[in-house]
Design a protein around this motif. Sequence first.
Motif, mmCIF file in Angstrom:
data_model
loop_
_atom_site.group_PDB
_atom_site.id
_atom_site.type_symbol
_atom_site.label_atom_id
_atom_site.label_comp_id
_atom_site.label_asym_id
_atom_site.label_seq_id
_atom_site.Cartn_x
_atom_site.Cartn_y
_atom_site.Cartn_z
ATOM 1 N N UNK A 111 0.822 -1.257 0.068
ATOM 2 C CA UNK A 111 -0.211 0.237 0.064
ATOM 3 C C UNK A 111 1.150 1.126 0.035
ATOM 4 N N UNK A 112 1.711 1.127 0.703
ATOM 5 C CA UNK A 112 3.048 2.560 0.886
ATOM 6 C C UNK A 112 3.601 2.735 -0.421
ATOM 7 N N UNK A 113 3.977 1.921 -1.152
ATOM 8 C CA UNK A 113 4.774 2.106 -2.132
ATOM 9 C C UNK A 113 3.904 3.059 -3.243
ATOM 10 N N UNK A 114 2.956 2.435 -3.918
ATOM 11 C CA UNK A 114 1.883 3.293 -4.674
ATOM 12 C C UNK A 114 1.549 4.518 -3.997
ATOM 13 N N UNK A 115 1.251 4.593 -2.805
ATOM 14 C CA UNK A 115 0.888 5.831 -1.959
ATOM 15 C C UNK A 115 1.961 6.970 -2.552
ATOM 16 N N UNK A 116 3.235 6.512 -1.945
ATOM 17 C CA UNK A 116 4.259 7.374 -2.450
ATOM 18 C C UNK A 116 4.532 7.797 -3.701
ATOM 19 N N UNK A 117 4.319 7.196 -4.828
ATOM 20 C CA UNK A 117 4.091 7.517 -6.246
ATOM 21 C C UNK A 117 3.073 8.303 -6.543
ATOM 22 N N UNK A 118 1.985 8.046 -6.082
ATOM 23 C CA UNK A 118 0.674 8.933 -6.069
ATOM 24 C C UNK A 118 1.165 10.376 -5.647
ATOM 25 N N UNK A 119 1.560 10.106 -4.368
ATOM 26 C CA UNK A 119 1.901 11.655 -3.734
ATOM 27 C C UNK A 119 3.096 12.597 -4.853
ATOM 28 N N UNK A 120 3.965 11.689 -5.325
ATOM 29 C CA UNK A 120 4.857 12.473 -6.285
ATOM 30 C C UNK A 120 4.337 12.990 -7.309
ATOM 31 N N UNK A 121 3.560 12.211 -8.038
ATOM 32 C CA UNK A 121 2.704 12.713 -9.304
ATOM 33 C C UNK A 121 2.054 13.921 -8.891
ATOM 34 N N UNK A 122 1.174 13.850 -7.801
ATOM 35 C CA UNK A 122 0.451 15.034 -7.516
ATOM 36 C C UNK A 122 1.329 16.370 -7.340
ATOM 37 N N UNK A 123 2.446 15.862 -6.688
ATOM 38 C CA UNK A 123 3.432 17.009 -6.178
ATOM 39 C C UNK A 123 3.894 17.622 -7.618
ATOM 40 N N UNK A 124 4.180 16.876 -8.418
ATOM 41 C CA UNK A 124 4.691 17.390 -9.801
ATOM 42 C C UNK A 124 3.589 17.994 -10.507
ATOM 43 N N UNK A 125 2.337 17.754 -10.364
ATOM 44 C CA UNK A 125 1.157 18.303 -11.056
ATOM 45 C C UNK A 125 1.063 19.912 -10.650
ATOM 46 N N UNK A 126 1.058 20.078 -9.385
ATOM 47 C CA UNK A 126 0.646 21.450 -8.520
ATOM 48 C C UNK A 126 1.957 22.085 -8.542
ATOM 49 N N UNK A 127 2.910 21.622 -8.887
ATOM 50 C CA UNK A 127 4.368 22.532 -8.646
ATOM 51 C C UNK A 127 4.330 23.569 -9.834
ATOM 52 N N UNK A 128 4.026 23.178 -10.962
ATOM 53 C CA UNK A 128 3.910 24.311 -12.089
ATOM 54 C C UNK A 128 3.094 25.598 -11.693
ATOM 55 N N UNK A 129 1.741 25.319 -11.604
ATOM 56 C CA UNK A 129 0.965 26.504 -11.389
ATOM 57 C C UNK A 129 1.442 27.490 -10.050
ATOM 58 N N UNK A 130 2.129 26.714 -9.105
ATOM 59 C CA UNK A 130 2.557 27.398 -7.851
ATOM 60 C C UNK A 130 3.648 28.142 -8.383
ATOM 61 N N UNK A 131 4.634 27.628 -8.988
ATOM 62 C CA UNK A 131 5.676 28.430 -9.547
ATOM 63 C C UNK A 131 5.346 29.696 -10.733
ATOM 64 N N UNK A 132 4.403 29.557 -11.470
ATOM 65 C CA UNK A 132 4.111 30.383 -12.256
ATOM 66 C C UNK A 132 3.066 31.768 -11.470
#
Length: 290
Positions: A222-243
Amino acid sequence: MITMFFGFQAYACDENVECPKCGEKSEYTWNPSNQHTTSRLNRFYEMESLISSAYENGDYEKASDLIKEDLELAQIYRCNWNYGNSIHNSNSILGFIALSNDNIDGASKYLVAAGKSTGSPQLDSFGPNLNLANELLSLGQKESVVEYLEGVRKFWDGKESTIDEWIGKIEAGEEIELNQYTPGAYEIIAYAVSIAWPFLVVIGFWFRLRGKIPNKWLFPVIAIPAGFIAMTIGGIILGPIIIALMEVVSAEIMSPIILGLSILAQLGMPFLAIYLVAMVFKRKAVQENG
């Protein structure tokens, strides 16, 4: 994202002043905020798509006229983030137009001019389109391709060793195809770290909790997929925040901010997700043990 924005400076506020000499916000700064954006600047931003559309439709005369306008605007907005795109992309299309007229020497000159780009967020990270260079390389224009690559080397972050390897092979007479997406050392290391990180964090928590939870093998499942999902979400929201930050934060401090946000998004968020999963398992074990 780190590569795209790393190393930015404060830029000019007047079209008659050299970029490093003025940092006030205005139409001529690196990334003007909405109140400083003019119709002329918006036109500059639109030029690449207009030129590409005309060229792809076979209207080379219109494309050439648009390129002339684009390069004139580029001289006005030489401190803008889009300046490097304008220099590289417009000269590249002029090179293809020259090739369509069997003007190989002209195409070679345009390729070299494209390599004189100062770079941009897109070019610095994803790199330039290498199709014109490959075309001219197949036509034996080795010197112009090498000169172009030496120019590209100055702005394409993390690709220095790859470009040096290309130049070495070209000068040695080897037949090669330049590939924009060939990973450099930086990309390989960053990719390896991002792939390994959730596994490393899960292993750490697993060793710590293996004697405290009843079903210790379910935790990594359970924890490994949760980590990758969180990483993906982090990458998605990073762009708009930087802009959004670019409109309110000065260029001098953007680099450390982006570095910190990138670490938080790509490493911190997976760690937090895995930690929360671990706490759920630990609490459940405590409840079951009374």
